[in-house]
Design an enzyme around this catalytic site. Structure first.
Site, PDB file in Angstrom:
ATOM      1  N   MET A 126      15.230  14.576  -6.140  1.00 51.02           N
ATOM      2  CA  MET A 126      14.225  14.202  -5.134  1.00 51.02           C
ATOM      3  C   MET A 126      13.564  15.458  -4.562  1.00 51.02           C
ATOM      4  O   MET A 126      12.922  15.403  -3.513  1.00 51.02           O
ATOM      5  CB  MET A 126      14.869  13.384  -4.021  1.00 51.02           C
ATOM      6  CG  MET A 126      15.449  12.062  -4.540  1.00 51.02           C
ATOM      7  SD  MET A 126      15.547  10.796  -3.288  1.00 51.02           S
ATOM      8  CE  MET A 126      16.639  11.570  -2.102  1.00 51.02           C
ATOM      9  N   GLY A 167      22.616  23.529  -5.876  1.00 50.81           N
ATOM     10  CA  GLY A 167      23.231  22.392  -6.579  1.00 50.81           C
ATOM     11  C   GLY A 167      22.328  21.907  -7.701  1.00 50.81           C
ATOM     12  O   GLY A 167      22.764  21.703  -8.841  1.00 50.81           O
ATOM     13  N   HIS A 168      21.036  21.726  -7.393  1.00 48.99           N
ATOM     14  CA  HIS A 168      20.080  21.311  -8.425  1.00 48.99           C
ATOM     15  C   HIS A 168      19.978  22.377  -9.517  1.00 48.99           C
ATOM     16  O   HIS A 168      19.893  22.059 -10.705  1.00 48.99           O
ATOM     17  CB  HIS A 168      18.687  21.098  -7.817  1.00 48.99           C
ATOM     18  CG  HIS A 168      18.626  20.041  -6.742  1.00 48.99           C
ATOM     19  ND1 HIS A 168      18.380  20.343  -5.424  1.00 48.99           N
ATOM     20  CD2 HIS A 168      18.773  18.699  -6.799  1.00 48.99           C
ATOM     21  CE1 HIS A 168      18.359  19.228  -4.717  1.00 48.99           C
ATOM     22  NE2 HIS A 168      18.597  18.210  -5.514  1.00 48.99           N
ATOM     23  N   SER A 224      23.286  20.457   0.287  1.00 54.49           N
ATOM     24  CA  SER A 224      22.517  19.217   0.271  1.00 54.49           C
ATOM     25  C   SER A 224      21.135  19.486   0.854  1.00 54.49           C
ATOM     26  O   SER A 224      20.983  20.312   1.761  1.00 54.49           O
ATOM     27  CB  SER A 224      23.218  18.161   1.132  1.00 54.49           C
ATOM     28  OG  SER A 224      22.329  17.115   1.451  1.00 54.49           O
TER      29      SER A 224
HETATM   30  P1  AMP Z   1      18.995  14.617  -4.968  1.00 53.71           P
HETATM   31  O1  AMP Z   1      17.790  15.482  -5.082  1.00 53.71           O
HETATM   32  O2  AMP Z   1      19.738  14.755  -3.681  1.00 53.71           O
HETATM   33  O3  AMP Z   1      18.723  13.181  -5.365  1.00 53.71           O
HETATM   34  O4  AMP Z   1      20.026  15.150  -6.061  1.00 53.71           O
HETATM   35  C1  AMP Z   1      19.650  15.279  -7.403  1.00 53.71           C
HETATM   36  C2  AMP Z   1      20.872  15.581  -8.216  1.00 53.71           C
HETATM   37  O5  AMP Z   1      21.461  16.801  -7.757  1.00 53.71           O
HETATM   38  C3  AMP Z   1      21.968  14.500  -8.092  1.00 53.71           C
HETATM   39  O6  AMP Z   1      22.536  14.264  -9.366  1.00 53.71           O
HETATM   40  C4  AMP Z   1      22.941  15.136  -7.152  1.00 53.71           C
HETATM   41  O7  AMP Z   1      24.263  14.674  -7.330  1.00 53.71           O
HETATM   42  C5  AMP Z   1      22.830  16.599  -7.531  1.00 53.71           C
HETATM   43  N1  AMP Z   1      23.309  17.450  -6.447  1.00 53.71           N
HETATM   44  C6  AMP Z   1      22.934  17.413  -5.144  1.00 53.71           C
HETATM   45  N2  AMP Z   1      23.635  18.318  -4.425  1.00 53.71           N
HETATM   46  C7  AMP Z   1      24.481  18.918  -5.293  1.00 53.71           C
HETATM   47  C8  AMP Z   1      25.480  19.947  -5.156  1.00 53.71           C
HETATM   48  N3  AMP Z   1      25.736  20.518  -3.992  1.00 53.71           N
HETATM   49  N4  AMP Z   1      26.151  20.312  -6.269  1.00 53.71           N
HETATM   50  C9  AMP Z   1      25.903  19.730  -7.479  1.00 53.71           C
HETATM   51  N5  AMP Z   1      24.977  18.778  -7.657  1.00 53.71           N
HETATM   52  C10 AMP Z   1      24.275  18.374  -6.586  1.00 53.71           C
END
Ligand code: AMP
Length: 283
Positions: free
Chosen positions: A30, A36-37, A185
């Protein structure tokens, strides 16, 4: 790197890549990209000849009183990070591109969506599963990369792939953390300085649970009491749930055995954070 907003343009790029017989990896996000991404992009880069990052704040996975409008959208920064870590194609559609008319077809994964975040966010995982299906149909990746940080989401997508015979593999990558243990996050930026100081206690509580399980404790209630004591040290953290579930089925466990997912959701002011840890319980 190319960035496109339209589905037909994605399909043109993918057709070219397929003609070159490259494997395609998708990292659905998103946006508001962070380390993390980046770890997912790097995993995709290692495994695949062509890496697509989707950046889409998906309206159908937000509840009516959630943070869809205020969710951060720092697109320029995101594009820069994607370029730096070697993404080939960014797909950044507007909501009208993904939902051009009223959506009447939804993907519902039963049972796995009942516990944890599904309990307080009733239509969240239906929105996630539906948008992932759309992205998989648009991009047709060989692999899609998800984070362990959203463990329930990863389990749901894996089950959906299996149940619907979708022709791709799901790779789940470890949670990336700040030095003090806080899971990174996009929502951490909502925290005040005081909330940010307390937030790592969530991971302290999870580590304590892991230690107790490894020592042979099999009663989730005993562990929950101890975790609550740890969390009580943080005045600004209000736990929403502390749950012990099977890692694959997301069903609550009365007795801890096998691979246990210990998951926490907590509110810090209006910001809701989730985190988890996986522990192999003694058989
Ligand atoms: P989001 O943008 O929050 O929807 O996350 C996109 C992807 O990044 C999802 O698969 C999340 O699980 C992953 N993600 C988010 N935060 C982390 C993190 N701290 N470590 C690893 N993967 C992450």
């Amino acid at each position: 790197m190319n960035a496109v907003h339209r589905i037909d343009h994605v399909r043109e790029f993918i057709a070219q890549v397929r003609a070159q017989k490259k494997t395609v990896g998708l990292v659905p996000t998103m946006g508001a990209l962070h380390a993390g991404h980046v770890s997912l992009i790097q995993a995709a880069r290692q495994k695949c000849g062509y890496v697509v990052v989707s950046i889409f704040v998906n309206p159908t996975q937000f509840g009516p009183n959630e943070d869809f409008d205020r969710y951060p959208r720092p697109l320029e920064n995101d594009l820069e990070l994607c370029g730096k870590y070697g993404a080939d194609l960014i797909f950044n559609p507007m909501p009208a591109q993904m939902y051009p008319s009223e959506q009447l077809t939804w993907i519902t994964v039963e049972k796995l969506t009942a516990a944890l975040c599904g309990a307080s966010r009733p239509s969240h995982f239906q929105g996630v599963a539906t948008v992932c299906t759309k992205l998989f149909n648009i991009i047709q990746p060989d692999y899609a990369f998800f984070g362990q940080k959203d463990a329930q989401q990863a389990a749901i997508i894996k089950k959906m792939i299996a149940d619907l015979n979708m022709p791709l593999q799901i790779e789940v990558c470890p949670t990336v953390r700040e030095d003090d243990g806080l899971a990174i996050s996009s929502r951490n930026q909502y925290l005040t300085a005081e909330q940010r100081d307390e937030a790592p206690i969530i991971y302290t509580a999870l580590r304590q649970a892991a230690q107790l399980i490894q020592q042979g404790e099999t009663n989730p209630q005993t562990i929950t009491v101890k975790m609550r004591k740890v969390l009580d040290r943080a005045l600004l953290i209000e736990p929403e749930y502390i749950e012990f579930v099977d890692t694959d089925t997301i069903q609550p466990l009365d007795v801890l055995k096998g691979r246990v997912l210990v998951a926490i959701a907590a509110k810090l002011g209006s910001t809701r954070l989730i985190d988890n840890i996986i522990v192999d319980a003694k058989e």
